[in-house]
Motif scaffolding. Structure first.
Motif, PDB file in Angstrom:
ATOM      1  N   LEU A  74       0.827  -1.202   0.000  1.00  0.00           N
ATOM      2  CA  LEU A  74       0.000   0.000   0.000  1.00  0.00           C
ATOM      3  C   LEU A  74       0.863   1.254   0.000  1.00  0.00           C
ATOM      4  O   LEU A  74       0.375   2.354  -0.193  1.00  0.00           O
ATOM      5  CB  LEU A  74      -0.913   0.013   1.234  1.00  0.00           C
ATOM      6  N   ALA A 124      -2.496  -4.368  -7.199  1.00  0.00           N
ATOM      7  CA  ALA A 124      -3.906  -4.690  -6.958  1.00  0.00           C
ATOM      8  C   ALA A 124      -4.140  -6.173  -7.217  1.00  0.00           C
ATOM      9  O   ALA A 124      -4.777  -6.870  -6.428  1.00  0.00           O
ATOM     10  CB  ALA A 124      -4.799  -3.843  -7.856  1.00  0.00           C
ATOM     11  N   ARG A 157      -2.449  -8.193  -4.424  1.00  0.00           N
ATOM     12  CA  ARG A 157      -3.245  -8.165  -3.184  1.00  0.00           C
ATOM     13  C   ARG A 157      -4.475  -9.058  -3.311  1.00  0.00           C
ATOM     14  O   ARG A 157      -4.828  -9.782  -2.391  1.00  0.00           O
ATOM     15  CB  ARG A 157      -3.703  -6.729  -2.890  1.00  0.00           C
ATOM     16  N   ARG A 158      -5.101  -8.996  -4.494  1.00  0.00           N
ATOM     17  CA  ARG A 158      -6.337  -9.754  -4.718  1.00  0.00           C
ATOM     18  C   ARG A 158      -6.109 -11.250  -4.551  1.00  0.00           C
ATOM     19  O   ARG A 158      -6.927 -11.954  -3.988  1.00  0.00           O
ATOM     20  CB  ARG A 158      -6.854  -9.452  -6.128  1.00  0.00           C
ATOM     21  N   ILE A 205     -16.011 -11.322  -5.354  1.00  0.00           N
ATOM     22  CA  ILE A 205     -16.548 -10.553  -6.488  1.00  0.00           C
ATOM     23  C   ILE A 205     -15.392  -9.998  -7.308  1.00  0.00           C
ATOM     24  O   ILE A 205     -15.380 -10.074  -8.530  1.00  0.00           O
ATOM     25  CB  ILE A 205     -17.463  -9.409  -5.983  1.00  0.00           C
ATOM     26  N   PHE A 206     -14.374  -9.447  -6.595  1.00  0.00           N
ATOM     27  CA  PHE A 206     -13.229  -8.878  -7.308  1.00  0.00           C
ATOM     28  C   PHE A 206     -12.477  -9.946  -8.090  1.00  0.00           C
ATOM     29  O   PHE A 206     -11.849  -9.664  -9.093  1.00  0.00           O
ATOM     30  CB  PHE A 206     -12.269  -8.182  -6.329  1.00  0.00           C
ATOM     31  N   GLY A 241     -13.970 -12.408  -9.533  1.00  0.00           N
ATOM     32  CA  GLY A 241     -14.838 -12.893 -10.602  1.00  0.00           C
ATOM     33  C   GLY A 241     -15.419 -14.267 -10.334  1.00  0.00           C
ATOM     34  O   GLY A 241     -15.765 -15.003 -11.254  1.00  0.00           O
ATOM     35  N   MET A 298     -13.608  -8.680 -11.814  1.00  0.00           N
ATOM     36  CA  MET A 298     -14.994  -8.426 -11.481  1.00  0.00           C
ATOM     37  C   MET A 298     -15.838  -8.616 -12.735  1.00  0.00           C
ATOM     38  O   MET A 298     -15.474  -8.143 -13.805  1.00  0.00           O
ATOM     39  CB  MET A 298     -15.100  -6.968 -11.013  1.00  0.00           C
ATOM     40  N   LYS A 299     -16.959  -9.311 -12.571  1.00  0.00           N
ATOM     41  CA  LYS A 299     -17.812  -9.522 -13.731  1.00  0.00           C
ATOM     42  C   LYS A 299     -18.630  -8.272 -14.008  1.00  0.00           C
ATOM     43  O   LYS A 299     -18.981  -7.530 -13.094  1.00  0.00           O
ATOM     44  CB  LYS A 299     -18.761 -10.687 -13.458  1.00  0.00           C
ATOM     45  N   ASP A 334     -21.741  -7.832 -11.996  1.00  0.00           N
ATOM     46  CA  ASP A 334     -21.551  -7.404 -10.608  1.00  0.00           C
ATOM     47  C   ASP A 334     -21.313  -5.903 -10.524  1.00  0.00           C
ATOM     48  O   ASP A 334     -21.798  -5.231  -9.617  1.00  0.00           O
ATOM     49  CB  ASP A 334     -20.378  -8.165  -9.985  1.00  0.00           C
ATOM     50  N   LYS A 359     -24.639  -4.248 -11.054  1.00  0.00           N
ATOM     51  CA  LYS A 359     -25.490  -4.368  -9.885  1.00  0.00           C
ATOM     52  C   LYS A 359     -25.085  -3.345  -8.825  1.00  0.00           C
ATOM     53  O   LYS A 359     -25.910  -2.679  -8.219  1.00  0.00           O
ATOM     54  CB  LYS A 359     -25.348  -5.794  -9.323  1.00  0.00           C
ATOM     55  N   MET A 360     -23.779  -3.212  -8.659  1.00  0.00           N
ATOM     56  CA  MET A 360     -23.243  -2.265  -7.690  1.00  0.00           C
ATOM     57  C   MET A 360     -23.604  -0.829  -8.092  1.00  0.00           C
ATOM     58  O   MET A 360     -23.998  -0.018  -7.258  1.00  0.00           O
ATOM     59  CB  MET A 360     -21.722  -2.404  -7.675  1.00  0.00           C
ATOM     60  N   ILE A 367     -11.178   1.030   0.355  1.00  0.00           N
ATOM     61  CA  ILE A 367     -11.335  -0.371   0.781  1.00  0.00           C
ATOM     62  C   ILE A 367     -11.306  -1.289  -0.436  1.00  0.00           C
ATOM     63  O   ILE A 367     -10.617  -2.318  -0.443  1.00  0.00           O
ATOM     64  CB  ILE A 367     -12.665  -0.557   1.557  1.00  0.00           C
ATOM     65  N   MET A 368     -12.032  -0.889  -1.476  1.00  0.00           N
ATOM     66  CA  MET A 368     -12.068  -1.720  -2.687  1.00  0.00           C
ATOM     67  C   MET A 368     -10.662  -1.897  -3.258  1.00  0.00           C
ATOM     68  O   MET A 368     -10.285  -2.986  -3.680  1.00  0.00           O
ATOM     69  CB  MET A 368     -12.987  -1.089  -3.739  1.00  0.00           C
ATOM     70  N   LYS A 369      -9.901  -0.807  -3.258  1.00  0.00           N
ATOM     71  CA  LYS A 369      -8.549  -0.893  -3.800  1.00  0.00           C
ATOM     72  C   LYS A 369      -7.667  -1.790  -2.949  1.00  0.00           C
ATOM     73  O   LYS A 369      -6.919  -2.616  -3.474  1.00  0.00           O
ATOM     74  CB  LYS A 369      -7.927   0.503  -3.870  1.00  0.00           C
ATOM     75  N   VAL A 370      -7.762  -1.633  -1.613  1.00  0.00           N
ATOM     76  CA  VAL A 370      -6.931  -2.452  -0.726  1.00  0.00           C
ATOM     77  C   VAL A 370      -7.256  -3.926  -0.923  1.00  0.00           C
ATOM     78  O   VAL A 370      -6.369  -4.776  -0.965  1.00  0.00           O
ATOM     79  CB  VAL A 370      -7.135  -2.040   0.751  1.00  0.00           C
ATOM     80  N   LEU A 371      -8.542  -4.225  -1.088  1.00  0.00           N
ATOM     81  CA  LEU A 371      -8.942  -5.627  -1.266  1.00  0.00           C
ATOM     82  C   LEU A 371      -8.580  -6.141  -2.664  1.00  0.00           C
ATOM     83  O   LEU A 371      -8.890  -7.269  -2.997  1.00  0.00           O
ATOM     84  CB  LEU A 371     -10.440  -5.795  -1.025  1.00  0.00           C
ATOM     85  N   GLY A 372      -7.955  -5.308  -3.474  1.00  0.00           N
ATOM     86  CA  GLY A 372      -7.430  -5.784  -4.755  1.00  0.00           C
ATOM     87  C   GLY A 372      -8.357  -5.615  -5.935  1.00  0.00           C
ATOM     88  O   GLY A 372      -8.217  -6.310  -6.940  1.00  0.00           O
ATOM     89  N   CYS A 373      -9.312  -4.682  -5.824  1.00  0.00           N
ATOM     90  CA  CYS A 373     -10.179  -4.437  -6.974  1.00  0.00           C
ATOM     91  C   CYS A 373      -9.365  -3.799  -8.095  1.00  0.00           C
ATOM     92  O   CYS A 373      -8.521  -2.934  -7.854  1.00  0.00           O
ATOM     93  CB  CYS A 373     -11.313  -3.505  -6.562  1.00  0.00           C
ATOM     94  N   ARG A 374      -9.617  -4.264  -9.312  1.00  0.00           N
ATOM     95  CA  ARG A 374      -8.908  -3.694 -10.470  1.00  0.00           C
ATOM     96  C   ARG A 374      -9.240  -2.209 -10.628  1.00  0.00           C
ATOM     97  O   ARG A 374     -10.377  -1.808 -10.436  1.00  0.00           O
ATOM     98  CB  ARG A 374      -9.338  -4.401 -11.762  1.00  0.00           C
ATOM     99  N   LEU A 375      -8.263  -1.439 -11.052  1.00  0.00           N
ATOM    100  CA  LEU A 375      -8.498  -0.014 -11.310  1.00  0.00           C
ATOM    101  C   LEU A 375      -9.550   0.151 -12.405  1.00  0.00           C
ATOM    102  O   LEU A 375     -10.407   1.029 -12.336  1.00  0.00           O
ATOM    103  CB  LEU A 375      -7.201   0.674 -11.732  1.00  0.00           C
TER     104      LEU A 375
END
Lengths: 250, 442
Positions: free
Chosen positions: A61, A85, A88-89, A116-117, A119, B1-2, B5, B8-9, B339-347
């Protein structure tokens, strides 16, 4: 040394300098460490010691000023933001002091988030999230929003979210900082059991002696340096074994 | 992420801040309505002009006339050879010759002096002869010495000694068309045909008259409203009888132009210009209402661009509204994005989420705007019919505002696109937020 597992994290000569106005503050001043697989590692120190900075850099981070961070054989200090990212995922789970749940989502949806992230299919991720919530004892709270739950319940949702995607490494930044004593032990037991059961690795940042007791590798930090490092035998069996077989299926 | 999803968000977030979302959507609704209504008025004008042109004559019709040449040998005439040539051109459905003889219908003391038009009744369906009841005229209506008469022409029987009276006006004081003064198919007094009218003006001897009978009345307001239509062979036979009895010599030069005018019916409006060019190349002059239509369309295009431009200002304001809402949203949701970024969500997923939210605002506003536009359009047209806005209408019953399907689709598509574009900066801002800073702020 009791743990002969391969190292998952190794850090060499890590330094971090913050420039605040014209003043340069040395947050980390040459840290070397190795964390092996299966360890619960406590970064222990007073506030301002640099332990959170260290955790943030291990979690990708924050960028170090100089030094190397090798996790599962990859230099994460050299990665760009997209690669981080992705890393981390697939490798990390996070537990935060202030829970950091999404306020608009239900407990179940919050736990589903990492899946979800990734997929993962809707049906599969709901099943996995349900199992985790059952493990942390919130089966009857899955439709609740974070604001409808106590701090302890919210942190248990946080734990479920951190573990649901079965990441090899869990980061926990003062996970019990906002909880009372009783809940603190509940939460710590829950996390430790899960880590041992899955043979994953957990790095906990804390300033609390009692929390540090949970670690098998304790790193004391002060003024940006490691001042003491101790490894000890794995935790007593009653902590290493899931209570009443709850986590057998996980 | 599909994608599902993310969608929906995005939908969940759309409904989160109801008041603000609603106000932003309202902005887009107004913007969409402004553009759609403005363009629909342009469309209405064009529709009105086109309808008016159609009433003057078919838009697929070309009028062919002589090109007067200084060289006698090269002079082209309107004759059977031309008709054959025209029929052979691609996209031509039929070449329609018309002959004319000056004459009059006589009913007691009243006459109707008007030229008789002779048509080729084997091609009658192409002349666009429409009866008063809306049905097309058929060839059997022109057998023998039968004729068809234009609705307005029926009013034009008058007594030359008394002149034109109010009876000859086909319209009443309120401007509506009157019912027929008598039934020309079964008139009280017998109607006959003459070629020389000088007797009725008080000169010469009474001319020889011929028996003719009316078989139908042609629609009011059409191309043949001031016309008497006969079969060209019957007309020619009658004229020959007349010239013989009156001992008139027919001018040979005049005879070379067998037809007084020739029209060409083209299969499709888009081919008119091409066929016109082919006929010009043959050495004839041509004219079609498509020429006017093209001018009109060009002018209407400009009017629409100006009107649309005025509407676009409202749209621009709406776009800024969307941007503002989305930027506010990134401020409010800094922590959530972190939070989404920390959890590894794609940019790219975060980018898509914000773009999609902005697009949903655009689409929702667009759809509602189209709905309201149809309502306002209907209201405008209602007012134009009932008189309140009649001055803006192109004519009785002509709509002021027309919303074609393409306009509705483009309106919704455009507002979605504007949403997407407006969302771009906020979305970029969201992806650039520092995850660490975001989760730190308590």
């Amino acid at each position: 040394m009791s743990n002969t597992n391969p190292p998952v994290i190794s850090v060499k000569n890590l330094k971090k300098v913050y420039t605040i106005g014209t003043e340069r503050v040395m947050a980390l001043n040459g840290v070397d460490l190795t964390i092996r697989r299966g360890e619960i590692c406590c970064l222990f120190g007073p506030s301002g010691s640099g332990k959170s900075t260290l955790l943030n850099m291990l979690a990708g981070l924050e960028k170090p000023t100089t030094g190397e961070i090798l996790i599962n054989g990859q230099r994460i200090d050299k990665m760009n933001e997209s690669q981080l990212a992705e890393f981390r995922r697939t490798n990390f789970g996070f537990v935060f002091q202030s829970y950091n749940l999404l306020p608009t989502l239900t407990a179940l949806e919050n736990v589903e988030m990492p899946l979800i992230f990734r997929g993962t299919d809707h049906a599969l991720r709901q099943k996995m999230a349900m199992q985790m919530l059952q493990y942390v004892g919130l089966k009857d709270r899955i439709r609740h929003k974070p604001t409808q739950m106590s701090g302890g319940q919210q942190q248990r949702v946080g734990i479920a979210r951190a573990f649901v995607a079965r990441p090899p490494i869990i980061f926990a930044d003062e996970p019990t900082g906002n909880l009372d004593t009783h809940t603190t032990f509940e939460v710590m037991d829950m996390m430790s059991r899960m880590v041992k059961k899955r043979n994953s690795t957990m790095i906990i940042v804390t300033h609390d002696n009692e929390i540090a007791e949970y670690g098998d590798h304790i790193i004391k930090i002060r003024d940006g340096r490691i001042i003491e490092e101790t490894r000890r035998d794995p935790q007593p069996p009653e902590l290493a074994v899931p209570a009443a077989g709850q986590a057998d299926s996980l | 992420m599909k994608f599902f999803d993310i969608l929906k968000m995005a939908c969940g977030n759309f409904l989160r801040r109801k008041a603000r979302t609603l106000l932003t959507v309202a902005g887009v609704v107004i913007g969409t309505m402004a553009v759609v209504i403005m363009i629909s008025i342009g469309e209405g004008l064009e529709y009105g002009y086109t309808e008016q042109l159609k009433s003057w004559g078919s838009l697929t019709q070309i009028e062919v006339s002589q090109n007067y040449s200084s060289n006698q040998d090269e002079q082209k005439y309107l004759d059977d050879e031309l008709i054959t040539q025209l029929d052979a051109i691609e996209h031509v459905e039929a070449a329609l010759p018309i002959t004319r003889q000056y004459g009059a219908l006589v009913m007691g003391r009243k006459i109707l002096d008007m030229s008789f038009q002779g048509i080729d009744s084997s091609k009658i369906e192409y002349y666009g002869l429409e009866l008063d009841d809306g049905s097309p005229a058929t060839a059997d209506m022109l057998t023998g010495n039968s004729y068809l008469i234009g609705y307005t022409s029926v009013f034009n029987f008058y007594d030359p000694k008394r002149g034109w009276t109010d009876e000859n006006n086909a319209w009443d004081e309120e401007g509506s068309i009157k019912p027929l003064p008598f039934d020309p198919i079964n008139p009280d007094k017998k109607i006959k045909m003459v070629f020389d009218t000088s007797y009725y003006w008080g000169g010469g001897t009474k001319p020889k008259s011929y028996d003719v009978n009316c078989t139908g009345v042609l629609k009011q307001g059409g191309q043949y409203d001031y016309a008497i239509i006969m079969d060209m062979k019957s007309l020619e036979a009658l004229y020959k009888k007349y010239t013989k009895s009156a001992g008139i010599e027919i001018d040979k030069e005049q005879q070379k132009n067998k037809y007084s005018s020739v029209y060409v019916e083209v299969d499709n409006m888009d081919n008119v210009t091409e066929v016109q060019q082919a006929i010009n190349d043959m050495g004839y002059q041509t004219w079609s209402s498509t020429e006017i239509l093209e001018d009109v369309q060009e002018q209407m295009g400009m009017i629409q661009a100006v009107l649309g431009g005025i509407g676009a200002v409202a749209f621009l304001v709406a776009a800024i509204g969307i941007s503002n809402t989305m930027v506010m949203s990134t401020y409010e949701r800094t922590r959530e994005i972190g939070i989404m970024k920390v959890l590894g969500c794609r940019l790219s997923n975060i980018m898509s989420l914000f773009l999609l939210e902005a697009a949903i605002i655009g689409l929702a506003g667009g759809l509602l705007g189209i709905g309201f536009s149809y309502a306002i359009s209907a209201l405008l047209n209602q007012l134009s019919n009932s008189g309140a806005l009649a001055t803006f209408s192109m004519g009785n019953g002509m709509p002021i505002s027309v919303i074609p399907v393409w306009l509705a689709l483009c309106g919704a598509g455009f507002s979605t696109l504007v949403g997407l574009i407006s969302g771009f900066y906020p979305a970029l801002r969201a992806t650039r937020l520092s995850a660490l800073e975001a989760i730190k702020n308590e």
